[in-house]
Design a protein around this motif. Sequence first.
Motif, PDB file in Angstrom:
ATOM      1  N   SER A   1     -33.333  22.459  17.064  1.00 51.55           N
ATOM      2  CA  SER A   1     -32.222  22.830  17.749  1.00 51.55           C
ATOM      3  C   SER A   1     -31.194  21.692  17.001  1.00 51.55           C
ATOM      4  O   SER A   1     -32.076  20.888  17.021  1.00 51.55           O
ATOM      5  N   LEU A   2     -30.270  21.778  17.085  1.00 50.87           N
ATOM      6  CA  LEU A   2     -28.815  20.800  16.882  1.00 50.87           C
ATOM      7  C   LEU A   2     -27.624  20.489  18.683  1.00 50.87           C
ATOM      8  O   LEU A   2     -27.620  22.001  18.392  1.00 50.87           O
ATOM      9  N   ARG A   3     -27.202  19.573  18.270  1.00 48.05           N
ATOM     10  CA  ARG A   3     -26.021  19.294  18.984  1.00 48.05           C
ATOM     11  C   ARG A   3     -24.651  18.912  18.778  1.00 48.05           C
ATOM     12  O   ARG A   3     -25.267  18.373  17.384  1.00 48.05           O
ATOM     13  N   ALA A   4     -24.162  19.385  18.180  1.00 47.34           N
ATOM     14  CA  ALA A   4     -22.514  19.528  17.578  1.00 47.34           C
ATOM     15  C   ALA A   4     -21.836  19.033  19.514  1.00 47.34           C
ATOM     16  O   ALA A   4     -21.415  19.633  19.832  1.00 47.34           O
ATOM     17  N   ASN A   5     -21.228  17.812  19.086  1.00 44.57           N
ATOM     18  CA  ASN A   5     -19.746  17.481  20.078  1.00 44.57           C
ATOM     19  C   ASN A   5     -18.423  18.500  18.675  1.00 44.57           C
ATOM     20  O   ASN A   5     -17.994  18.683  17.663  1.00 44.57           O
ATOM     21  N   VAL A   6     -17.874  18.984  20.137  1.00 44.73           N
ATOM     22  CA  VAL A   6     -16.563  19.612  19.737  1.00 44.73           C
ATOM     23  C   VAL A   6     -15.916  18.953  19.751  1.00 44.73           C
ATOM     24  O   VAL A   6     -14.954  18.376  19.696  1.00 44.73           O
ATOM     25  N   LYS A   7     -15.300  19.997  18.052  1.00 50.43           N
ATOM     26  CA  LYS A   7     -13.224  18.916  17.325  1.00 50.43           C
ATOM     27  C   LYS A   7     -12.500  18.992  18.702  1.00 50.43           C
ATOM     28  O   LYS A   7     -12.563  19.823  18.964  1.00 50.43           O
ATOM     29  N   GLY A   8     -11.908  17.276  19.136  1.00 52.33           N
ATOM     30  CA  GLY A   8     -10.727  17.248  19.316  1.00 52.33           C
ATOM     31  C   GLY A   8     -11.711  16.756  20.494  1.00 52.33           C
ATOM     32  O   GLY A   8     -10.865  16.066  21.623  1.00 52.33           O
ATOM     33  N   GLY A   9     -12.687  17.112  21.422  1.00 52.49           N
ATOM     34  CA  GLY A   9     -12.933  15.989  22.630  1.00 52.49           C
ATOM     35  C   GLY A   9     -13.296  15.153  22.503  1.00 52.49           C
ATOM     36  O   GLY A   9     -12.654  14.003  21.253  1.00 52.49           O
ATOM     37  N   PRO A  10     -13.544  14.343  23.541  1.00 50.43           N
ATOM     38  CA  PRO A  10     -13.840  12.672  24.208  1.00 50.43           C
ATOM     39  C   PRO A  10     -14.780  12.116  22.737  1.00 50.43           C
ATOM     40  O   PRO A  10     -14.206  10.843  22.434  1.00 50.43           O
ATOM     41  N   LYS A  11     -15.851  12.729  22.389  1.00 48.78           N
ATOM     42  CA  LYS A  11     -16.755  12.331  21.172  1.00 48.78           C
ATOM     43  C   LYS A  11     -16.328  12.405  19.863  1.00 48.78           C
ATOM     44  O   LYS A  11     -15.406  12.969  19.707  1.00 48.78           O
ATOM     45  N   LYS A  12     -16.853  10.860  19.414  1.00 48.66           N
ATOM     46  CA  LYS A  12     -16.827  11.158  17.853  1.00 48.66           C
ATOM     47  C   LYS A  12     -17.436  12.488  17.350  1.00 48.66           C
ATOM     48  O   LYS A  12     -18.146  13.224  18.318  1.00 48.66           O
ATOM     49  N   PRO A  13     -17.438  13.228  15.845  1.00 48.96           N
ATOM     50  CA  PRO A  13     -17.888  14.204  15.455  1.00 48.96           C
ATOM     51  C   PRO A  13     -19.944  14.129  15.493  1.00 48.96           C
ATOM     52  O   PRO A  13     -19.905  12.837  15.340  1.00 48.96           O
ATOM     53  N   THR A  14     -20.550  14.517  15.843  1.00 50.89           N
ATOM     54  CA  THR A  14     -21.221  14.611  14.830  1.00 50.89           C
ATOM     55  C   THR A  14     -21.751  14.437  13.202  1.00 50.89           C
ATOM     56  O   THR A  14     -21.136  15.993  13.003  1.00 50.89           O
ATOM     57  N   LEU A  15     -22.527  14.093  13.645  1.00 51.76           N
ATOM     58  CA  LEU A  15     -23.053  13.709  11.279  1.00 51.76           C
ATOM     59  C   LEU A  15     -24.094  14.550  11.402  1.00 51.76           C
ATOM     60  O   LEU A  15     -25.169  13.999  11.677  1.00 51.76           O
ATOM     61  N   LEU A  16     -24.159  15.448  10.517  1.00 50.12           N
ATOM     62  CA  LEU A  16     -25.615  16.022  10.024  1.00 50.12           C
ATOM     63  C   LEU A  16     -25.612  15.444   8.495  1.00 50.12           C
ATOM     64  O   LEU A  16     -25.019  15.646   7.443  1.00 50.12           O
ATOM     65  N   ARG A  17     -27.117  14.285   8.584  1.00 52.53           N
ATOM     66  CA  ARG A  17     -27.448  14.154   7.243  1.00 52.53           C
ATOM     67  C   ARG A  17     -27.923  15.160   6.338  1.00 52.53           C
ATOM     68  O   ARG A  17     -29.193  15.999   7.394  1.00 52.53           O
ATOM     69  N   THR A  18     -28.238  15.601   5.651  1.00 51.57           N
ATOM     70  CA  THR A  18     -29.295  16.508   4.790  1.00 51.57           C
ATOM     71  C   THR A  18     -29.902  16.144   3.764  1.00 51.57           C
ATOM     72  O   THR A  18     -29.563  15.482   2.559  1.00 51.57           O
ATOM     73  N   LEU A  19     -31.031  16.171   3.551  1.00 49.22           N
ATOM     74  CA  LEU A  19     -31.847  16.164   2.897  1.00 49.22           C
ATOM     75  C   LEU A  19     -32.765  17.047   2.076  1.00 49.22           C
ATOM     76  O   LEU A  19     -33.401  17.838   2.987  1.00 49.22           O
ATOM     77  N   ASN A  20     -32.967  17.306   0.799  1.00 46.66           N
ATOM     78  CA  ASN A  20     -33.287  18.980   0.144  1.00 46.66           C
ATOM     79  C   ASN A  20     -35.120  18.009  -0.423  1.00 46.66           C
ATOM     80  O   ASN A  20     -35.310  17.546  -1.196  1.00 46.66           O
ATOM     81  N   ALA A  21     -35.713  17.926   0.630  1.00 46.20           N
ATOM     82  CA  ALA A  21     -37.503  17.452   0.532  1.00 46.20           C
ATOM     83  C   ALA A  21     -38.159  18.688  -0.233  1.00 46.20           C
ATOM     84  O   ALA A  21     -38.934  19.278   0.412  1.00 46.20           O
ATOM     85  N   ASN A  22     -38.160  19.932  -1.014  1.00 42.15           N
ATOM     86  CA  ASN A  22     -37.939  20.200  -1.933  1.00 42.15           C
ATOM     87  C   ASN A  22     -37.936  20.974  -2.589  1.00 42.15           C
ATOM     88  O   ASN A  22     -37.594  20.141  -3.433  1.00 42.15           O
ATOM     89  N   TYR A  23     -39.028  21.869  -4.100  1.00 46.69           N
ATOM     90  CA  TYR A  23     -38.194  22.023  -5.270  1.00 46.69           C
ATOM     91  C   TYR A  23     -37.773  23.516  -5.128  1.00 46.69           C
ATOM     92  O   TYR A  23     -37.379  24.230  -6.185  1.00 46.69           O
ATOM     93  N   LEU A  24     -36.820  23.867  -4.376  1.00 50.57           N
ATOM     94  CA  LEU A  24     -36.256  25.163  -5.050  1.00 50.57           C
ATOM     95  C   LEU A  24     -34.616  24.750  -4.571  1.00 50.57           C
ATOM     96  O   LEU A  24     -34.494  24.034  -3.878  1.00 50.57           O
TER      97      LEU A  24
END
Lengths: 523, 462
Positions: free
Chosen positions: A403-426
């Motif tokens: 699961s992931l958590r994410a901060n709501v747009k415009g809220g007090p927190k900075k936005p969530t950063l999702l880094r994705t790495l394709n460790a796949n051959y497809l």
Amino acid sequence: MSIFSRKRSERRSSRRSIRAIERAQEVAERRRREEERRREAAERRRREEERRRAAAAERRRRRSSPKPSVSSKPSASPSASASATATAGATPSATASATQSATPTATASESVTPSATADPTVTAEPTTTAEATATAEPTVTAEPTEQPDPVGGVEPVLHHRFQSQVDFSSDQLEVENPVTEFLQTPAVAVDFDFHSRDLVMDDGAEFEMWSFEDDQYERGFPGPTLRVQEGKVFHATVHPSKGPHTIHWHGMEPDPRNDGVGHTSFEVDGQYTYQMQPEPGRPGDPNYGAAGTYFYHCHVNTPLHVQMGMFGPLVIDPVVHPAYPVSPGARRAFVDGPEYDIDTEALLAPYSLDPRWHEMNHADGLSGEDAGLNRFEPEHFYVLGGELARRPAGKEVVWSLSSLRANVKGGPKKPTLLRTLNANYLPTTLIFTDADGTEARIAELISHDGRPFRDTSVPNVPAPSCRDAGYPLTASRLAYGAAERFDMLLHPPTAGRYYLRVQWEDWVTGALLGTRTIPIDAT
Amino acid sequence: MAEQLPPEILARGDLLKLGAAAGLGFAALPLVQPSAPRNRVARTPVPLALAAQPGVLDLYINEGYLKMVDDTLVYHRGFGSRPTDVDDPSPSLTMDPTVITVAGDVIPSRSYPLEAPLPPRGTPAPLRADAANPGQFLIRRNYWASYFPARTIIAELGSSIRLRVQNRLGKPHTLTVFGAGTDGGDLTTGPVAPDAVATLDFPCPRPGTYIFADPTNAPVERVLGLFGVLVVMDPEHQWDIAEDLATFERQWVWICHCVESRWASMEAAGQTVDPVQTPALPRYFTLNGRSGFESLGITFDDTVNLATEEETLISGYPRQLDVRQFGEGTEAGTLRGGQLVRLINPGICLHQMHFHGNHIWTVRRNNIDWPRHEGFVDNEGHVVLQQWEDVVELAQMDTKDCIIPIKRPPDAIDPVWFARTGDWVYPMHCHAEPSQTAAGGMYPGGLVAHWTLKGPIPGATP
């Protein structure tokens, strides 16, 4: 063997002669220690191999639904023995012919340049283990702590020629302890060992996995998470076992010796310290800066070794520029990039697994046998990763993302950063939806392969990020493939449940092969 | 698990047993295929070569056997430059590179521009050392020719392209140039009957990279080798991708492909492959027709090595550049830019082209320029914006134009960089890793190349 003529030796001062003798004694002692270490290593490998085979047999016996039915193991493959018969010529050449013998055999090279010489004492592994011959020239076997003369210190990679593809595949330059040129004092240094373990994945299936480990992430998968700041010298020492390995720092761009590819530098038998210094970013300059998401992986028999799990995530953090200060609890994605919330920063790495491949051995296919490595038929689809601040340490842990958590747009927190790495051959597609399954444009893509998306339309003026130029690259889906990385900010408009669907597709037909759905809770 | 090969595929061991490895034993081929069926698709008697006509480029749809990187012979079809038969020891299955000029001449040439000097071993020499940037060089602008691989037609904008296609096989075939119509549509000969000749005349499309292929029973005929590439250059801008687009030092055409041996053997036996019934399982992966150590130019055949260096193995001297503008350098006659790589995929696998050593800058896809301003994410989920990449996705039938900067690898430490005495060589390979194999193994035996950052020139002065 000395390649210097007597005359040249005679010209040396007596002081140098004494040093030469001392050095020769050191070299001899080091060789003795090395031989002893290799014998011990060979015995250890033999025991490991016996244990592994026993475990594999046991695993095959008890594997049942939901575990996959395992394809039969490749038939007894010819050993990867290279009977090298290099000639002493002006042109360094190592001609080798693959043999079907069970034991690697080799004859020493008389080449004037460093060359690989097979170690006749190692017989337990089906691969040719080699050490570099010691010569009077600066060589790869020089004392690791010394600063070698860079002239002639680099192996003559790609100056060799080969009679056949199988010669090339089975005769990569292996070096016991290559020298790190111009060794610096590092800001970050890690030690990685190779490990091989049967690991339980998040669907309950168990497979033999190979990966890198350190003290924090013992025998886990993927390899340890690394984090380095731009401008800082970084060292990673690899200690291979079960045959040679390398570490390629995918997307990082050091000199070839530190790039970790066998045929453009060397494969490592004993140990090697990779050294690089991520380039610092400059605000508004699209030509500089390394901050972003990367990964590292073994580059030996790469299709197999990466599939077996020999990779791990690497994050490069930006330098902090006075014009772009950072708020408490936040970081910037790149030097003049947006701030993000450290607490919810996460990594997502799609990975698919073909059980047949996980029954193979280190050098399968390299001797010319058909190992079926052109046939990748995944049956299991995984999403690796999680929140970077909370990666569980410990032994034999598979880092799986549920699961992931994410901060709501415009809220007090900075936005969530999702880094994705394709460790796949497809080819893979990420699709963001709301709770009803409707695609939701909540992702803002900010970087690709460690480089920010910038507006470069006006020469000779600063190039702002796309969001600063007024057109954030928002999306509900991302199509990407093997080894690509993207960084994205998440901007869920309201609190509640969202989903991220990961789709794996066939690399020929594009047919959907697998799907995983990850819930995202926005608060 | 070892794959069972159909009898029509000659394994490497078979060749060695016959002692035919050196000469490939083409002449003896029928003798070593006793199981080959009689209903081959070749025609007997076959038509003669066409009488040459000025301004016309003749292509022959031939068949024959090509040697793979492991010395296995695999049946192929192709658009050749001369008529050959299936048992020809040197079948013409790829056309020689040819330039069609705006003046209407059809000139066999491996290089373009025609009058420009040829870069030695493919490497453009620099103008001189860069005084402002030690260890780097000023690059000549609008100076060096580029070499092109087989299967390439280079046409100048403003020319008329006249292709004459003779089908020498037993089934109808077609030649289609994809996306080259004035409206962006395809141009095609339509089915060309056995022994028949068709002509395809069309005005040269706008500058770019176009794939031509046989769409019959797609993608089977293409996989068997019936494909090629049309590169269109503006004769007024011979070192620009197009007017007002990136200027380059020289260009490279990289054609990616894969070989499906089972399909080949079925077609050789007179069957027609149903790609649904027999899903593709590519067994060899090529770049400009070569794989593995042949693609890396490290064979004992100096001719092959040289051709590979000239056509495929990118090389150049380090330079300072700015991705915001690939154009005039700091002084007249110099270039502030890199080299152009045209990535082209007529094959059936989605490739992920990974460059070590330098990120590359992607400027267009399928002849559509990516913007530098107001980029966006398209409906498929691809970012449409000029950008740095170290892995370039190259889908089936896609083309992408990229600039490789040929610059100092940014993460090398200073002492190592300034102590260089020789070339630095970096791999390029597809990261969809099954493509790195040949015949199920032999890594790195597949779609692989490298690029060379040339070392210091002794005595070079600003």
